[in-house]
Scaffold this active site. Structure first.
Site, PDB file in Angstrom:
ATOM      1  N   LYS A  22       0.821  -1.211   0.000  1.00  0.00           N
ATOM      2  CA  LYS A  22       0.000   0.000   0.000  1.00  0.00           C
ATOM      3  C   LYS A  22       0.855   1.261   0.000  1.00  0.00           C
ATOM      4  O   LYS A  22       0.645   2.170  -0.802  1.00  0.00           O
ATOM      5  CB  LYS A  22      -0.929  -0.004   1.217  1.00  0.00           C
ATOM      6  CG  LYS A  22      -1.627   1.335   1.497  1.00  0.00           C
ATOM      7  CD  LYS A  22      -2.425   1.270   2.787  1.00  0.00           C
ATOM      8  CE  LYS A  22      -3.091   2.609   3.112  1.00  0.00           C
ATOM      9  NZ  LYS A  22      -2.150   3.570   3.690  1.00  0.00           N
ATOM     10  N   ASN A  23       1.819   1.329   0.927  1.00  0.00           N
ATOM     11  CA  ASN A  23       2.583   2.570   1.069  1.00  0.00           C
ATOM     12  C   ASN A  23       3.496   2.831  -0.128  1.00  0.00           C
ATOM     13  O   ASN A  23       3.799   3.980  -0.438  1.00  0.00           O
ATOM     14  CB  ASN A  23       3.384   2.535   2.374  1.00  0.00           C
ATOM     15  CG  ASN A  23       2.487   2.644   3.597  1.00  0.00           C
ATOM     16  OD1 ASN A  23       1.360   3.110   3.509  1.00  0.00           O
ATOM     17  ND2 ASN A  23       2.988   2.196   4.742  1.00  0.00           N
ATOM     18  N   ARG A  97      -4.922  10.478   2.562  1.00  0.00           N
ATOM     19  CA  ARG A  97      -3.627  10.985   3.019  1.00  0.00           C
ATOM     20  C   ARG A  97      -2.593  10.998   1.889  1.00  0.00           C
ATOM     21  O   ARG A  97      -1.811  11.937   1.735  1.00  0.00           O
ATOM     22  CB  ARG A  97      -3.129  10.118   4.175  1.00  0.00           C
ATOM     23  CG  ARG A  97      -1.772  10.520   4.733  1.00  0.00           C
ATOM     24  CD  ARG A  97      -1.867  11.729   5.601  1.00  0.00           C
ATOM     25  NE  ARG A  97      -0.557  12.219   6.009  1.00  0.00           N
ATOM     26  CZ  ARG A  97      -0.367  13.341   6.689  1.00  0.00           C
ATOM     27  NH1 ARG A  97      -1.379  14.095   7.027  1.00  0.00           N
ATOM     28  NH2 ARG A  97       0.840  13.732   7.025  1.00  0.00           N
ATOM     29  N   ASP A 121      -5.741   8.146   8.493  1.00  0.00           N
ATOM     30  CA  ASP A 121      -5.991   7.652   9.847  1.00  0.00           C
ATOM     31  C   ASP A 121      -5.929   8.765  10.881  1.00  0.00           C
ATOM     32  O   ASP A 121      -5.110   9.675  10.781  1.00  0.00           O
ATOM     33  CB  ASP A 121      -4.950   6.590  10.228  1.00  0.00           C
ATOM     34  CG  ASP A 121      -5.166   5.280   9.495  1.00  0.00           C
ATOM     35  OD1 ASP A 121      -6.330   4.971   9.213  1.00  0.00           O
ATOM     36  OD2 ASP A 121      -4.190   4.585   9.213  1.00  0.00           O
ATOM     37  N   ASP A 320       3.928   0.977  11.872  1.00  0.00           N
ATOM     38  CA  ASP A 320       2.669   0.379  11.435  1.00  0.00           C
ATOM     39  C   ASP A 320       2.441  -1.018  12.007  1.00  0.00           C
ATOM     40  O   ASP A 320       1.325  -1.537  11.940  1.00  0.00           O
ATOM     41  CB  ASP A 320       2.611   0.317   9.904  1.00  0.00           C
ATOM     42  CG  ASP A 320       2.289   1.665   9.282  1.00  0.00           C
ATOM     43  OD1 ASP A 320       1.890   2.578  10.018  1.00  0.00           O
ATOM     44  OD2 ASP A 320       2.442   1.805   8.051  1.00  0.00           O
ATOM     45  N   MET A 342       6.070   7.723  17.339  1.00  0.00           N
ATOM     46  CA  MET A 342       5.724   8.626  16.242  1.00  0.00           C
ATOM     47  C   MET A 342       4.333   9.250  16.379  1.00  0.00           C
ATOM     48  O   MET A 342       4.160  10.443  16.126  1.00  0.00           O
ATOM     49  CB  MET A 342       5.827   7.875  14.911  1.00  0.00           C
ATOM     50  CG  MET A 342       5.800   8.781  13.698  1.00  0.00           C
ATOM     51  SD  MET A 342       6.222   7.909  12.168  1.00  0.00           S
ATOM     52  CE  MET A 342       7.947   7.510  12.453  1.00  0.00           C
TER      53      MET A 342
END
Length: 438
Positions: A22-23, A97, A121, A320, A342
């Site tokens: 995904k990223n 995002r 998110d 994540d 984070m």
């Protein structure tokens, strides 16, 4: 809101193939705006966030053609810049995002890039300063409309420069790299992110004709070129999904094989799960998790102190997966401190695990201590709501290990990051049913 109904305490068995990352997809898809030539991308995950970005590209005038499952061609030879100033764009852009990463390519190729405050998110502050400070360093003018929450950058010609990033932001680095490849002269980015997905972006850009060196390090040197061409690219498997399946296997005492994981790109992930006592076996490019019928025991540090697992920029452990690690620890032998550095809201889903019977002490917004049950006491089924992608999957894993039938609402959050997750889990023996929205 759609819902999952999950019957827990069933052992799973078989193999599962991770989706495309995904990223990585959110970066790579934005890069198609850098050229008028055709780009072919393979292993694109069929998930909500990625599909939203593909629709956004279509609305920008990019020609999108689906070749087969997960494979598309993109051709940005007639980009509609007027769309950027439309009300439709303000609505489309703020729902995702990853939309922030269209700004760098648009600025580099067309001299202007706009974006509404992006969504994503709700896991704490996720500032955009690194992105825009990078563009300003390259010579762009910045403006921000507070009433509309609308950002813009413009420049007649970007000029290469040296910059030290204030944080090793993955999306920030990607955005600045995509702007710098068409800038005049040399750009040096120090404290750059160096995640495998960022490396993938740099390799793709180099195949398109960019001149980027230092790939894989925290110092990238980019010599600007006049134009870029087309290429073909294949996404890596999603490392977050791979970590999720490792945790799922351990929590359900299941024997699972995770196929084609690109082992060399997993970094600390196998080692962190091993520190929790989980057996992670490499079989070629697959991961095999044997059934942990006797449970798993958390290691201590050498001096006997409690193990701490924290996130850090690559090659540190990805933030994540901290939610997954926290859930897995609830049934381990021993205790662990989870330190989420984070995002200050990412641990706030632990109240749902406590409701299920987990022993967790939330020390503050960033730290939680987990005292494992060692499977002597099962988690108990309950009704929950998914707050974000990663917490949602963590709760799903907890439900699959729990006694009874759990309900998870707002599963659209899970669908944003995991492709057909219920179908794929049913294929390995999970009792999970998707209930339609009321």
């Amino acid at each position: 809101m759609a819902t999952f109904s999950i019957e827990g305490q069933h052992q799973l068995k078989g193999s599962i193939q991770p989706q495309g990352a995904k990223n990585e997809a959110l970066q790579i898809l934005c890069a198609v705006l850098l050229t008028a030539e055709e780009i072919t991308i393979n292993n694109i995950p069929d998930i909500v966030d990625v599909n939203k970005l593909i629709d956004l590209l279509r609305n920008l005038g990019v020609k999108v053609n689906k070749i087969s499952k997960g494979s598309y061609t993109f051709k940005a030879d007639d980009v509609n810049l007027k769309y950027l100033e439309s009300e439709a764009f303000k609505e489309d852009g703020k729902g995702l995002r990853g939309s922030i990463m269209i700004v760098g390519p648009l600025l580099a190729r067309f001299g202007k890039g706009y974006i509404p405050k992006p969504g994503g998110d709700k896991i704490g502050r996720r500032r955009l300063d690194t992105h825009f400070e990078g563009f300003i360093n390259l010579g762009a003018d910045f403006r921000y409309n507070k009433e509309d929450h609308f950002y813009g950058v413009e420049a007649k010609k970007l000029k290469g420069t040296y910059m030290l990033l204030d944080e090793a932001s993955v999306t920030g680095t990607a955005n600045i790299v995509m702007a710098a490849v068409l800038a005049e002269g040399r750009t040096t980015i120090y404290n750059a992110a160096c995640e495998p997905y960022l490396q993938q972006l740099c390799k793709m850009l180099n195949r398109m004709g960019a001149k980027i060196s230092g790939v894989g390090s925290n110092m990238l040197i980019i010599d600007g070129v006049d134009e870029l061409g087309g290429t073909e690219h294949r996404m890596l498997p999603d490392m977050i999904e791979i970590g999720s399946w490792i945790g799922l296997a351990a929590m359900t005492k299941s024997e699972l094989t995770i196929k084609n994981v690109s082992w060399n790109d997993l970094g600390q992930i196998p080692n962190v799960f091993r520190k929790l006592g989980i057996t992670v076996e490499q079989q070629g490019d697959n991961i095999h998790i044997p059934a942990h019928t006797d449970g798993y025991e958390i290691q201590s540090f050498i001096d006997g102190s409690i193990l701490t697992i924290s996130d850090a920029p690559w090659p540190g452990f990805t933030p994540d997966l901290l939610s997954i690690v926290l859930v897995v620890a609830t049934q381990a032998r021993g205790s662990v401190l989870i330190h989420q550095k984070m995002f200050e809201s990412r641990l706030f889903f632990v109240d749902k695990l406590i409701d299920m019977g987990a022993k967790i002490i939330l020390c503050d917004p960033h730290r939680a201590t987990v005292i494992g049950h060692d499977f002597k006491s099962s988690l108990k089924a309950t009704t929950m709501t998914s707050p974000d992608i990663r917490a949602g999957v963590s709760l799903l894993i907890a439900a699959l290990s729990a006694k009874g039938t759990s309900t998870i609402h707002n599963i659209e959050q899970i669908d944003r990051g995991y492709e057909n997750i219920d179908e794929r889990l049913r294929a390995i023996g999970a009792k999970i049913t998707r209930l339609p929205s009321n």
